[in-house]
Design an enzyme around this catalytic site. Structure first.
Site, short mmCIF file in Angstrom:
data_model
loop_
_atom_site.label_atom_id
_atom_site.label_comp_id
_atom_site.label_asym_id
_atom_site.label_seq_id
_atom_site.Cartn_x
_atom_site.Cartn_y
_atom_site.Cartn_z
N CYS A 68 0.83 -1.21 0.00
CA CYS A 68 0.00 0.00 0.00
C CYS A 68 0.87 1.25 0.00
O CYS A 68 1.56 1.54 0.97
CB CYS A 68 -0.93 -0.07 1.22
SG CYS A 68 -1.59 1.49 1.79
N CYS A 71 0.27 3.87 2.69
CA CYS A 71 0.75 3.35 3.99
C CYS A 71 2.24 3.60 4.14
O CYS A 71 2.71 4.02 5.20
CB CYS A 71 0.51 1.84 4.10
SG CYS A 71 -1.23 1.37 4.06
#
Ligand code: ZN
Length: 141
Positions: A68, A71
């Site tokens: 991600c 993230c």
């Protein structure tokens, strides 16, 4: 005297410490790990479940995954916020790729998602990457 209950993020042991010692670098009575590390610690689902249920100090969890992008962008911000909040809240990270049951258990729909727990219940949650200052403000709201 007021006490706090903290789950050791290393060995899972429950520790009871006087509230005024939170900022004095308390250590786990069983394994000696720092109970209030000034950084974001990676934990597993079992430790999260215990800490979310038992901790009296605010616990902020960053649900993330290596694939991600947002993230990964947020990771240094989360680490900085962990340092800023040291002694007041614990910031931990849970890798949802390694612990896939966590997504269903906590109803995670997208990552990154942060959930704050205190005294056995979810206090608030927030999805999307945030700057360190915003994380600190959110954690203390
Ligand atoms: Zn320990």
């Amino acid at each position: 005297m007021a006490h706090e209950t903290l789950t050791c993020l290393d060995c899972g042991q429950l520790n009871k410490i006087p509230s005024e010692r939170l900022k004095a670098g308390p250590k786990c009575g069983t394994c000696g790990a720092k109970l209030m590390p000034a950084k974001a610690v990676q934990i597993d689902l079992k430790t999260l479940e215990k800490a979310a249920k038992r901790d009296t100090v605010p616990l902020v969890v960053d649900f993330w995954a290596p694939w991600c992008g947002p993230c990964r962008m947020m990771a240094p911000e989360f680490t900085k916020a962990a340092g800023d909040l040291s002694g007041r809240a614990r910031l931990v990270k849970l890798n949802t790729q390694d612990h896939q049951a966590a997504g269903a258990k906590y109803g995670i729909r997208g990552i990154p998602t942060m959930i704050q727990f205190r005294k056995g219940r979810e206090v608030r949650r927030q999805s999307g990457a945030m700057q360190a200052s915003a994380i600190v403000g959110w954690a203390q709201a």
